[in-house]
Design a protein around this motif. Structure first.
Motif, PDB file in Angstrom:
ATOM      1  N   LEU A  60     -10.858 -17.131  -0.878  1.00  0.00           N
ATOM      2  CA  LEU A  60      -9.507 -16.627  -1.108  1.00  0.00           C
ATOM      3  C   LEU A  60      -8.728 -16.486   0.198  1.00  0.00           C
ATOM      4  CD1 LEU A  60     -10.401 -13.793  -3.648  1.00  0.00           C
ATOM      5  CD2 LEU A  60      -9.614 -16.112  -4.170  1.00  0.00           C
ATOM      6  N   ALA A  61      -7.458 -16.833   0.161  1.00  0.00           N
ATOM      7  CA  ALA A  61      -6.580 -16.637   1.317  1.00  0.00           C
ATOM      8  C   ALA A  61      -6.331 -15.153   1.520  1.00  0.00           C
ATOM      9  CB  ALA A  61      -5.265 -17.374   1.107  1.00  0.00           C
ATOM     10  N   ALA A  62      -6.286 -14.744   2.780  1.00  0.00           N
ATOM     11  CA  ALA A  62      -6.244 -13.316   3.089  1.00  0.00           C
ATOM     12  C   ALA A  62      -4.972 -12.630   2.605  1.00  0.00           C
ATOM     13  CB  ALA A  62      -6.410 -13.111   4.592  1.00  0.00           C
ATOM     14  N   MET A  63      -3.805 -13.152   2.949  1.00  0.00           N
ATOM     15  CA  MET A  63      -2.577 -12.393   2.738  1.00  0.00           C
ATOM     16  C   MET A  63      -2.267 -12.131   1.262  1.00  0.00           C
ATOM     17  SD  MET A  63      -0.525 -10.703   4.601  1.00  0.00           S
ATOM     18  CE  MET A  63      -0.357 -11.365   6.254  1.00  0.00           C
ATOM     19  N   PRO A  64      -2.287 -13.132   0.370  1.00  0.00           N
ATOM     20  CA  PRO A  64      -2.016 -12.808  -1.031  1.00  0.00           C
ATOM     21  C   PRO A  64      -3.092 -11.941  -1.657  1.00  0.00           C
ATOM     22  CG  PRO A  64      -2.624 -15.117  -0.802  1.00  0.00           C
ATOM     23  CD  PRO A  64      -2.426 -14.580   0.574  1.00  0.00           C
ATOM     24  N   THR A  65      -4.340 -12.096  -1.216  1.00  0.00           N
ATOM     25  CA  THR A  65      -5.419 -11.272  -1.753  1.00  0.00           C
ATOM     26  C   THR A  65      -5.236  -9.817  -1.363  1.00  0.00           C
ATOM     27  OG1 THR A  65      -6.887 -13.173  -1.570  1.00  0.00           O
ATOM     28  CG2 THR A  65      -7.916 -11.045  -1.933  1.00  0.00           C
ATOM     29  N   ILE A  66      -4.829  -9.571  -0.119  1.00  0.00           N
ATOM     30  CA  ILE A  66      -4.540  -8.211   0.334  1.00  0.00           C
ATOM     31  C   ILE A  66      -3.425  -7.604  -0.504  1.00  0.00           C
ATOM     32  CG2 ILE A  66      -3.559  -6.865   2.248  1.00  0.00           C
ATOM     33  CD1 ILE A  66      -5.079  -8.808   4.129  1.00  0.00           C
ATOM     34  N   ALA A  67      -2.371  -8.368  -0.739  1.00  0.00           N
ATOM     35  CA  ALA A  67      -1.235  -7.861  -1.520  1.00  0.00           C
ATOM     36  C   ALA A  67      -1.664  -7.482  -2.935  1.00  0.00           C
ATOM     37  CB  ALA A  67      -0.126  -8.908  -1.562  1.00  0.00           C
ATOM     38  N   MET A  68      -2.473  -8.331  -3.566  1.00  0.00           N
ATOM     39  CA  MET A  68      -2.908  -8.043  -4.929  1.00  0.00           C
ATOM     40  C   MET A  68      -3.868  -6.863  -4.963  1.00  0.00           C
ATOM     41  SD  MET A  68      -3.212 -11.794  -6.704  1.00  0.00           S
ATOM     42  CE  MET A  68      -3.350 -11.059  -8.344  1.00  0.00           C
ATOM     43  N   ALA A  69      -4.711  -6.732  -3.951  1.00  0.00           N
ATOM     44  CA  ALA A  69      -5.629  -5.596  -3.906  1.00  0.00           C
ATOM     45  C   ALA A  69      -4.870  -4.282  -3.729  1.00  0.00           C
ATOM     46  CB  ALA A  69      -6.634  -5.783  -2.774  1.00  0.00           C
ATOM     47  N   LEU A  70      -3.844  -4.286  -2.909  1.00  0.00           N
ATOM     48  CA  LEU A  70      -3.024  -3.086  -2.734  1.00  0.00           C
ATOM     49  C   LEU A  70      -2.307  -2.722  -4.026  1.00  0.00           C
ATOM     50  CD1 LEU A  70      -1.566  -3.761   0.825  1.00  0.00           C
ATOM     51  CD2 LEU A  70      -3.006  -1.815   0.188  1.00  0.00           C
ATOM     52  N   GLU A  71      -1.837  -3.719  -4.747  1.00  0.00           N
ATOM     53  CA  GLU A  71      -1.138  -3.471  -5.999  1.00  0.00           C
ATOM     54  C   GLU A  71      -2.074  -2.889  -7.056  1.00  0.00           C
ATOM     55  OE1 GLU A  71       1.736  -3.280  -8.998  1.00  0.00           O
ATOM     56  OE2 GLU A  71       1.901  -3.391  -6.808  1.00  0.00           O
ATOM     57  N   GLN A  72      -3.331  -3.298  -7.036  1.00  0.00           N
ATOM     58  CA  GLN A  72      -4.286  -2.879  -8.055  1.00  0.00           C
ATOM     59  C   GLN A  72      -4.825  -1.479  -7.816  1.00  0.00           C
ATOM     60  OE1 GLN A  72      -7.395  -5.765  -8.944  1.00  0.00           O
ATOM     61  NE2 GLN A  72      -8.835  -4.122  -9.417  1.00  0.00           N
ATOM     62  N   THR A  73      -4.713  -0.961  -6.604  1.00  0.00           N
ATOM     63  CA  THR A  73      -5.346   0.307  -6.233  1.00  0.00           C
ATOM     64  C   THR A  73      -4.311   1.359  -5.880  1.00  0.00           C
ATOM     65  OG1 THR A  73      -5.572  -0.513  -3.966  1.00  0.00           O
ATOM     66  CG2 THR A  73      -7.451  -0.819  -5.437  1.00  0.00           C
TER      67      THR A  73
END
Length: 329
Positions: A60-73
């Motif tokens: 997984l690419a870092a930046m979009p994965t970070i954004a989605m993880a922040l949104e989920q938590t």
């Protein structure tokens, strides 16, 4: 030795077998009391370019994965351990960092390094300059990042970065900026990290551009103590304000540590004792690992520990008893 800081633990993820399982991993990381979910910043999949480096592929690419993880938590901190400075333009990296921190209301951690896997550069025809050049670009990025986060008009006239005629937006939730984690293993990087970082991530000296015996030797106990001295020399009076972080790359929960450590050591030309006391290894029972982490905090000041999830080893659950016992203490 620095004042003891409370333990924090992060889970660093490279791969997942499905979006649902990835979402479950994020939720479990938060619910089990880990402080942070980290991505790495590599783009190569498996193949000849990466295979010879012995580095795990990153799905997984870092930046979009970070954004989605922040949104989920809601409470979990999320970041990259660490962004490669050469893989994206620093102005976009700074703006994206500010945006992630603004939208998450202050849960983003900004990790960055100068880059080290030559094969990854070569695979996409990206120039891999000698370390002094890469370091100079990296250092300019750190200073520019801090300037961007002030929201003041920018007037940067460096060797590689020239920004003027605008100011940084949005204003990040964390002031003066989302905390900077600088990762590396050389004297130059770690001295600079002592000067500039909020979190210093102790790593191997990856001068070989691959994982292997040279890197493991550069992370032995005595070498790690020397790295702490480099950080302290760079930090001066601010050393006690710095959080020291390390990746426990070989984390194995077992009631039979000696055979495991012996096998790992034989493959690397190290003794079992070297492996059992290696700051980047945690091999033993839950009781042993907790006691060893407390010993290492006393010896080195390291209070922030990352363990790696490869999508198959169930590390989030395996290491959870350690998190439950030590996090925040």
């Amino acid at each position: 030795m620095s004042t003891k800081k409370p333990f924090r633990f992060s889970l660093q993820s490279f791969n997942t077998d499905s979006p649902k399982n990835w979402r479950n991993l994020i939720a479990k990381t938060e619910s089990l009391g880990y402080s942070t979910f980290h991505l790495a910043d590599h783009f190569l999949s498996s193949g000849p370019a990466l295979d010879s480096t012995y580095h795990p592929p990153q799905m997984l690419a870092a930046m979009p994965t970070i954004a989605m993880a922040l949104e989920q938590t809601t409470t979990l901190r999320v970041g990259c351990r660490v962004f490669c400075n050469d893989y994206r333009h620093p102005i976009m990296l700074a703006k994206e960092a500010a945006t992630l921190d603004y939208l998450s209301e202050g849960r983003f951690e900004f990790g960055i390094g100068a880059g080290w896997i030559k094969n990854e550069y070569d695979a996409v025809n990206l120039e891999f300059d000698e370390f002094p050049e890469r370091f100079n670009r990296f250092a300019e990025t750190i200073h520019a990042y801090k300037a961007f986060m002030t929201g003041e008009p920018l007037n940067i006239d460096g060797e590689t970065l020239k920004w003027s005629g605008f100011h940084g937006t949005p204003t990040p939730a964390q002031q003066p900026y989302p905390p900077i984690m600088i990762g590396g293993g050389s004297k130059k990087i770690l001295t600079f990290a002592g000067e500039q970082a909020d979190i210093v991530s102790l790593n191997f000296n990856n001068r070989a551009g691959m994982l292997g015996p040279d890197g493991m030797n550069s992370g032995l106990a005595a070498a790690t103590a020397k790295k702490i001295d480099w950080i302290r020399n760079g930090a001066g009076d601010r050393f006690n304000n710095i959080e020291l972080e390390i990746g426990a790359y070989n984390t194995i929960v077992t009631d039979h540590p000696l055979p495991t450590a012996t096998a790992i050591g034989e493959a690397l030309g190290l003794s079992a004792e070297d492996i059992l006391t290696h700051p980047h290894c945690l091999i033993g029972s839950i009781d042993f690992i907790c006691e060893e982490l407390e010993r290492r905090r006393e010896a080195y000041g390291i209070s922030y520990v990352a363990v790696l999830d490869d999508g198959q080893n169930n590390m989030v659950d395996m290491f959870a008893p350690v998190v439950a016992r030590l996090a925040g203490k």
